[in-house]
Design an enzyme around this catalytic site. Structure first.
Site, short mmCIF file in Angstrom:
data_model
loop_
_atom_site.label_atom_id
_atom_site.label_comp_id
_atom_site.label_asym_id
_atom_site.label_seq_id
_atom_site.Cartn_x
_atom_site.Cartn_y
_atom_site.Cartn_z
N ASP A 1 -3.41 2.43 -6.15
CA ASP A 1 -2.16 2.91 -4.56
C ASP A 1 -2.30 0.82 -3.78
OD1 ASP A 1 -4.11 3.02 -3.13
OD2 ASP A 1 -2.99 4.15 -1.83
N GLU A 2 -3.01 0.33 -4.13
CA GLU A 2 -3.04 -1.17 -4.07
C GLU A 2 -3.13 -2.28 -4.56
OE1 GLU A 2 -5.48 -1.75 -0.65
OE2 GLU A 2 -5.98 0.16 -0.32
N ASP B 1 0.94 -0.93 -0.31
CA ASP B 1 -0.05 -0.09 -0.32
C ASP B 1 0.53 0.94 0.02
OD1 ASP B 1 -2.03 2.15 0.68
OD2 ASP B 1 -2.61 0.78 2.28
MG LIG Z 1 -2.65 3.86 -0.13
#
Ligand SMILES: [Mg+2]
Length: 396
Positions: free
Chosen positions: A98-99, A4
């Protein structure tokens, strides 16, 4: 393994501009009614977090620096990170911009174990992309996500199967991915606050209260999750293209809302055609002044990639909605169930003409900028829509 990125959009902005580093910044759309999409770690002690209206964030921290988001930059950076992760294992599931989840079972020997592998991933993202991330390693996705969250920022946490019960003992249930504030409140009302307490509630009581979710909750409380990591390219159905628009003022009348939906449909269509995609499911999102959000969808027989057709479907969905008496602050249109569009000329002459006009408009707008040539209905409308980023997934 769950990777993350830390304060992703804000960190990308700070990476590109030394003056922003170490300062409280918030990335948002343009306009005062937009919301914070990402806050730097320097902004968070002020209570600023994603989803908060910009005006409220500015009240909490007058020194806050606002940066207008640039999704191209974030998408590009995200692709860089994903490419790097795919060098570790082909089993990379892109959960959002973003993961990612990685199944690293088959890579452990090669990299000298889970922790060595995780450290290496962090170091490479730091060196080659210039960003910090948090990494969780655990026996399943649910626990890996928990671990990365607990290790933030710039952390690395490995939870082994033996350690899980101790970690879950005092953990608030709302720390688990999938248990939001509303479900959390319902559980609190049942006297359940921690995972350990949840695991002691009989399954029958949970299913009586929450239906099928109840059984799932029982497993989550014990850290059980059997969902596999599904590599993103093997899941074409997960793809979607969507745009949202935060309105300059809350709207109550349907007619101006329909016009905004039309514009959103045109923009979604344009992006679909650029990616040579068409989609069968059209979703309309309505967010009210109190931030309660509704979405409804319809699935059609033939995939669409033209604004007018997408709007027709969106309007049918929208007209079927009984709006709450509150004003509407945000609208969104998303097309999903994507397939690769074949460049085939439609059979009916009327549709052929429509196709030709769409192609002519694309050619002009490619050259002179979006909405240089547009429909009369859409003239003089605000132009600040933005792609839906949390649900973004790579198209290729
Ligand atoms: Mg994040």
């Amino acid at each position: 393994m769950h990777v993350d990125m830390d304060a992703f959009f804000a960190s990308v902005e700070q990476r590109g501009n030394p003056w922003l580093r170490g300062r409280p910044i918030a990335v948002s759309g343009s306009g005062w009614r937009s919301v914070v999409t990402s806050a730097s770690y320097q902004a968070r002690p002020f209570g600023i977090s994603a989803g908060m209206p910009v005006a409220q964030a500015m009240r909490l921290c007058p020194a806050l620096i606002r940066v207008e988001g640039n999704s191209d930059k974030y998408v590009e950076t995200s692709e860089q990170v994903i490419a790097l992760l795919r060098e570790v294992t082909p089993l990379v599931e892109v959960a959002s911009i973003d993961e990612c989840y990685l199944d690293i079972t088959g890579s452990l020997r090669l990299f000298g174990g889970a922790e060595a592998l995780a450290r290496r991933v962090k170091a490479r993202i730091r060196e080659e992309v210039g960003l910090a991330c948090s990494v969780g390693v655990a026996p399943n996705k649910l626990m890996a996500k928990l671990a990365s969250g607990l290790s933030k920022p710039d952390g690395l946490l490995r939870l082994t199967a033996e350690e899980l019960p101790a970690w879950l003992e005092h953990l608030p249930v709302t720390e688990l991915c999938g248990i939001g504030p509303r479900l959390g409140a319902a559980l609190t009302a049942m006297g359940v606050r921690t995972c350990a307490e949840l695991s002691r509630v009989p399954v029958a009581a949970l299913t009586a209260r929450f239906g099928i979710v109840g059984r799932h909750l029982h497993e989550m409380a014990r850290g059980v999750d059997s969902t596999p990591v599904v590599p993103t390219e093997e899941r074409p159905d997960a793809k979607s293209v969507g745009h949202t628009l935060t309105l300059d003022q809350d709207l109550h009348d349907r007619e101006p809302m329909r016009r905004h939906l039309f514009r959103l449909a045109e923009e979604v269509a344009r992006r679909l055609r650029k990616g040579r995609y068409a989609g069968r499911t059209v979703t309309v999102m309505v967010r009210y002044a109190d931030f309660v959000t509704w979405s409804r969808q319809t699935t059609l027989e033939a995939p669409l990639d033209e604004g007018l057709a997408i709007y027709d479907a969106a309007r049918r969905v929208f007209d079927g909605l009984r709006l709450r008496p509150l004003g509407v602050r945000l609208l969104g249109v998303t097309v999903s169930h994507l397939v690769h569009a074949r460049d085939q000329l439609p059979l009916l002459p009327s549709l052929q003409r429509r196709r030709a006009s769409v192609q002519a408009m694309d050619a002009v707008n490619d050259r002179y900028g979006e909405f240089t040539l547009t429909r009369a209905t859409l003239l003089q409308m605000e132009t600040r829509t933005r792609p839906i980023s949390p649900s973004w997934r790579p198209l290729a």
